[in-house]
Design a protein around this motif. Structure first.
Motif: not given
Ligand code: GLU
Length: 470
Positions: A8-14, A44-46, A196-198, A200-202, A214-216, A218-220
């Motif tokens: 799993t991961r946590f991928a916060p934007s700082p 880190l999603e910086d 774009a954000f998604f 890189c994220n994907a 596992v994420r909020g 709002d990203h569905l």
């Protein structure tokens, strides 16, 4: 071939300090990884453009460590798929972008912001989904070359298959289905060349071997796009669990007042990690066991099937409940440490144990411990209005007798109060309120039988004289 490890991961934007909503997402990911004996990754999603992101990146790592949500892969923890900050992964994104460009799955779009805004408005007014019209999809190679030749800026879009359905199973929200024609070709690279954000994220999730995201929720709506991208690139698509967002008691997004306080603020106020774990693990997720659980137990009993679909309502009273529970489980030494330097400076070493025993049931935060340390061990006494009123109502004779009782019985509170009771025929509130008021300046607080020996006869005598003189 071995199956990949559960990850799993946590991928916060700082871009700011973590608040309870963010940390809850981190906690759920952490608990799932721990339960499975898998990996909890921190990414880190910086991006280079983010201001102050180093400061926030440090702060979020501190917050995670303070809460013992240690990651086993990511900056500071090592791993094979680094770097773990997006600002350092530009070359990786370029490579995947080039693959899409080469296979014709990405194309340049020269439409201006203004043009796109008008098209969106027209679509909405006509009751159609505000998707991109596909205008630049059909530009010929020659057109494209000519427009680039003139220096026209272009974004790059992903070519979405027409008339298909994109389906996936969300671990919380169940089966999801999207019509690709409602999605439209979306931007994967901005006109300044940044991805774009998604995108890189994907790519990061897939390349880093994340198996469950596992994420909020709002990203569905990003997810079908991300799945299309990963499939187009031949990358493995992770599983997804979109969790309901945390809202205030009024159902509105969290505000300062309703609990969006940062983890740092909670820590400074004196909240204990165990209180935060137990509160957040039950915010939108249920356990059968309502006792205070360790992180290990919270992990063992966590289940994605027990995540609620309805928004999770923040409830300060619940957080306080877990804070009290967590305090009950601390040893005297741990309580002492949690009280902090200002308290340590006031309490004489030989009185430490008695002080902790006197106040621990009445103190939730270090600031309250400090107030009692000041009341007990310093000469300054801030008298509350009700305390003052109770003293006035008791009258002078009460305090004359009290003075004599102290001479005779010292700090034996029971003997002192018995003497007052007998001499003045007072009882209950009329006895205990003025006593407590003159000695502590308050009408409530820890047991007087424990406080009086700490206050001592001298200071008690001075307090009475001060009242009688005033
Ligand atoms: N950086 C994104 C955010 O903080 C991550 C979203 C995700 O978890 O995929 O919202």
């Amino acid at each position: 071939m071995d199956s990949p490890p559960f990850k799993t991961r946590f991928a916060p934007s700082p871009t700011g300090l973590l608040h309870l909503g963010n940390i809850r997402t981190a906690l759920f990911n952490y608990l799932l990884a721990r339960q499975a004996g898998g990996i909890f990754l921190l990414r880190l999603e910086d991006t280079d453009a983010m201001r102050g992101h180093e400061k926030y990146a440090r702060a979020l790592a501190d917050d995670l460590r303070w809460l013992s949500l240690e990651w086993n892969e990511g900056a500071g923890a090592g791993g094979q798929q680094g770097p773990y900050a997006q600002s350092e992964r530009g070359a990786i994104y370029k490579e995947y972008f080039a693959a899409l460009e080469e296979s014709g799955q990405a194309y340049p779009c020269f439409c201006s912001e203004h043009e796109l805004a008008i098209a969106r408005k027209t679509a909405i007014a006509g009751g159609r989904p505000p998707r991109y019209s596909g205008k630049c999809r059909v530009l010929s190679r020659a057109d494209v070359a000519a427009r680039f030749g003139r220096g026209e800026p272009a974004t790059w879009r992903f070519r979405v298959a027409e008339g298909a359905r994109l389906e996936f199973e969300d671990k919380v929200r169940g089966p999801q289905a999207f019509a690709t024609s409602d999605i439209g070709d979306f931007i994967i690279r901005r006109s300044d060349g940044t991805p774009a954000f998604f995108f890189c994220n994907a790519i990061d999730d897939a390349v880093m071997g994340v198996t469950l995201v596992v994420r909020g929720e709002d990203h569905l709506t990003n997810t079908p796009r991300q799945i299309m991208l990963l499939r187009a690139l031949g990358l493995t698509v992770p599983e997804y669990a979109h969790i309901a967002l945390v809202v205030g008691a009024d159902g509105a997004p969290l505000s300062k007042r309703t609990g969006s306080r940062s983890v740092q603020e909670l820590r400074e106020q004196g909240f204990l990690p165990a209180a935060i774990h137990n509160y957040l693990a039950r915010l939108g997720h249920s356990y059968d066991d309502n006792s205070l659980l360790t992180l290990d137990r919270l992990a063992a009993l966590f289940s994605v099937t027990r995540l609620h679909r309805a928004p999770a309502r923040y409830d300060e009273a619940q957080l306080m409940h877990w804070q009290r529970e967590a305090l009950l489980h601390l040893s005297a030494d741990e309580i002492w440490r949690s009280m902090g330097e200002p308290v340590h400076a006031l309490v004489p070493p030989d009185k430490r144990e008695a002080f902790i025993s006197a106040v621990r049931a009445n103190v939730i935060f270090p600031a309250e411990a400090l107030r009692w340390a000041q009341i007990v061990f310093t000469d300054t006494l801030a008298m509350t209005h009700p305390a003052h009123a109770a003293i006035t109502a008791a009258g002078e004779e009460f305090f004359d007798v009290l003075r004599r009782a102290l001479e005779k019985h010292g700090t034996d509170f029971k003997a002192v109060s018995d003497m007052l009771r007998q001499a003045l025929a007072v009882n209950g509130k009329s006895l205990f309120q003025p006593l407590r008021a003159v000695l502590t300046g308050e009408l409530d607080g820890p047991e007087m039988a424990k406080l009086l020996p700490l206050i001592g006869v001298d200071r008690a005598r001075k307090r009475i004289s001060k009242y009688l003189a005033s």
